[in-house]
Design a protein around this motif. Sequence first.
Motif, PDB file in Angstrom:
ATOM      1  N   ASN A   1      -9.869  25.591  44.678  1.00 18.35           N
ATOM      2  CA  ASN A   1      -8.887  26.672  45.025  1.00 18.35           C
ATOM      3  C   ASN A   1      -7.285  25.742  45.117  1.00 18.35           C
ATOM      4  N   CYS A   2      -7.514  24.857  45.615  1.00 18.05           N
ATOM      5  CA  CYS A   2      -6.328  24.094  46.465  1.00 18.05           C
ATOM      6  C   CYS A   2      -6.063  23.258  45.426  1.00 18.05           C
ATOM      7  N   TYR A   3      -4.756  23.162  44.500  1.00 19.98           N
ATOM      8  CA  TYR A   3      -4.507  22.126  43.712  1.00 19.98           C
ATOM      9  C   TYR A   3      -4.451  20.695  44.452  1.00 19.98           C
ATOM     10  N   SER A   4      -3.650  20.403  45.312  1.00 16.87           N
ATOM     11  CA  SER A   4      -3.598  19.159  45.626  1.00 16.87           C
ATOM     12  C   SER A   4      -4.729  18.247  46.207  1.00 16.87           C
TER      13      SER A   4
ATOM     14  N   GLU B   1       4.480  24.312  33.953  1.00 20.66           N
ATOM     15  CA  GLU B   1       3.574  24.094  35.296  1.00 20.66           C
ATOM     16  C   GLU B   1       2.361  24.637  35.619  1.00 20.66           C
TER      17      GLU B   1
ATOM     18  N   LYS C   1      -1.341  22.881  35.561  1.00 21.38           N
ATOM     19  CA  LYS C   1      -2.240  23.184  36.244  1.00 21.38           C
ATOM     20  C   LYS C   1      -3.939  23.572  35.948  1.00 21.38           C
ATOM     21  N   ARG C   2      -3.557  25.061  34.462  1.00 21.87           N
ATOM     22  CA  ARG C   2      -4.558  25.717  34.078  1.00 21.87           C
ATOM     23  C   ARG C   2      -5.350  24.175  34.122  1.00 21.87           C
TER      24      ARG C   2
ATOM     25  N   THR D   1      -7.674  19.835  43.982  1.00 18.53           N
ATOM     26  CA  THR D   1      -8.346  19.734  42.777  1.00 18.53           C
ATOM     27  C   THR D   1      -7.899  18.608  42.356  1.00 18.53           C
ATOM     28  N   ILE D   2      -6.227  17.942  42.084  1.00 15.90           N
ATOM     29  CA  ILE D   2      -5.658  17.267  41.649  1.00 15.90           C
ATOM     30  C   ILE D   2      -6.644  15.744  41.792  1.00 15.90           C
TER      31      ILE D   2
ATOM     32  N   ILE E   1      -6.007  21.819  34.450  1.00 17.36           N
ATOM     33  CA  ILE E   1      -6.902  20.692  36.061  1.00 17.36           C
ATOM     34  C   ILE E   1      -7.754  21.962  36.853  1.00 17.36           C
ATOM     35  N   PHE E   2      -7.517  22.695  36.685  1.00 17.00           N
ATOM     36  CA  PHE E   2      -8.169  23.754  37.537  1.00 17.00           C
ATOM     37  C   PHE E   2      -9.312  23.978  36.638  1.00 17.00           C
TER      38      PHE E   2
END
Length: 148
Positions: free
Chosen positions: A37-40, A17, A21-22, A42-43, A24-25
């Motif tokens: 900064n917020c994954y949801s 995970e 995530k890295r 960002t994706i 995507i970031f």
Amino acid sequence: MVFTTIVNFVRARGPDEFWRKRKIFKLAAHFIGRRRNCYSLTIRGVHRSLQHATKGRKLKKRDMSDLWSARVAAGCEQHGISFYSFMESLQRCGILLNKKVLSELATWEPRTFESLARIAREKAQIDGLPDVKNQHLPSGVVTRGMLK
């Protein structure tokens, strides 16, 4: 890793995970605010930007093709032959140059392009293709072809 219950096994996502995530970031590094900064968020933004990049590659090809056509058409107009007659005459003469090469010649090698236009104009007159003009320039106008 040892799990005492199935609940702990389901919750533990492990290092995969983090790296997912890295990745995507990293793609969102140039975003501003929570989209970065917020994954949801960002994706969602990364997927949209990748869609735009895919469309942009096709648009870039179309834009370049239009630019090459415009440059060749301007060079043809300068030498008294239409774009269609020019391309058709070159094809009939066996001169197989694409629009990109012809636009480069029209831009950077005007004398070479002028000789191609002369060849195409003569072939068009022999074959009876339309839109071939005898080149009559008004007085007082200087073109690149006159500068020798």
